[in-house]
Design an enzyme around this catalytic site. Sequence first.
Site, PDB file in Angstrom:
ATOM      1  N   THR A  73      36.633  44.236  37.622  1.00 25.35           N
ATOM      2  CA  THR A  73      36.713  42.948  36.951  1.00 25.35           C
ATOM      3  C   THR A  73      37.053  43.203  35.496  1.00 25.35           C
ATOM      4  OG1 THR A  73      35.546  40.895  36.397  1.00 25.35           O
ATOM      5  CG2 THR A  73      34.193  42.872  36.591  1.00 25.35           C
ATOM      6  N   GLU A  74      37.995  42.431  34.971  1.00 22.41           N
ATOM      7  CA  GLU A  74      38.602  42.774  33.691  1.00 22.41           C
ATOM      8  C   GLU A  74      37.664  42.650  32.503  1.00 22.41           C
ATOM      9  OE1 GLU A  74      40.992  38.805  32.359  1.00 22.41           O
ATOM     10  OE2 GLU A  74      41.642  39.782  34.187  1.00 22.41           O
TER      11      GLU A  74
END
Length: 266
Positions: A73-74
Amino acid sequence: MSADASAARGGAVAVHRDGVPAGRAGARATVQRLIAARVARHLTAGQVVNLGIGIPTLVPDCLPDGCSIVLHTENGLLGVGPSPRPDESDPHLVNAGKVPVTALPGASYFDSALSFAMIRGGHVDVAVLGTLQVDRTGRIANWAVPGRAVLGVGGAMDLLAGARRVIIATTHLTWDGRPKLVDGCSYPLTSDRPADLIVTERATFAVADGRLVLVETASGTTPQWLARHTAAPFTTPADPPPAGPDPGPGAPSAPARSPAPARGKP
């Protein structure tokens, strides 16, 4: 967190039959869950997979325990696990959409700069993104609606530039019944780079030589329905393989899952 998210713990894909949440919201949640399960079939062991906001965040609950797919997840987590139960939720442990997640043993945390260095450096094998529209060449529009406030561009542009493979997870139609697969996007394009695969609850399209190619149809979806509800032109193989029955509870949809392995410096 929706009821079907917590029901899918342990790798079972939550497909509601009895106990479907009442109303349009419940039906939509079920469709989104089916799309996520169909996406999970296209992920393979050992891949690092970034999950975008919306339907892609449901993918972790469609992977069985022990799977060697590593979810990213960024906002700074490599090794995302399934959705937490209500009593497990940690408000400080969330994905890019600010939805609570869990972290698998061996997960790592990092700042946004390092996260985007991983994306821009080509260390993400697959990006799973949602979208507002897909055009006839597979390009997507997913970051702005004309006339509405833009809260932020987000990471989709970087992911389309840096991820090795891009899978789009989207409903086939908008909430008011308009096709999302269109001849040309009326919303601003996210990138000139087309996606590689578009997965809806009705069909799966590959992008090849600048055009959409039907590679799979969902059970119960006819060619006539697709022709009426897909505004983008697409080619159809002589005998597109049927998807078979949609996965039900307990049906594995991806390889076995294990803790996030060490992968060295991004």
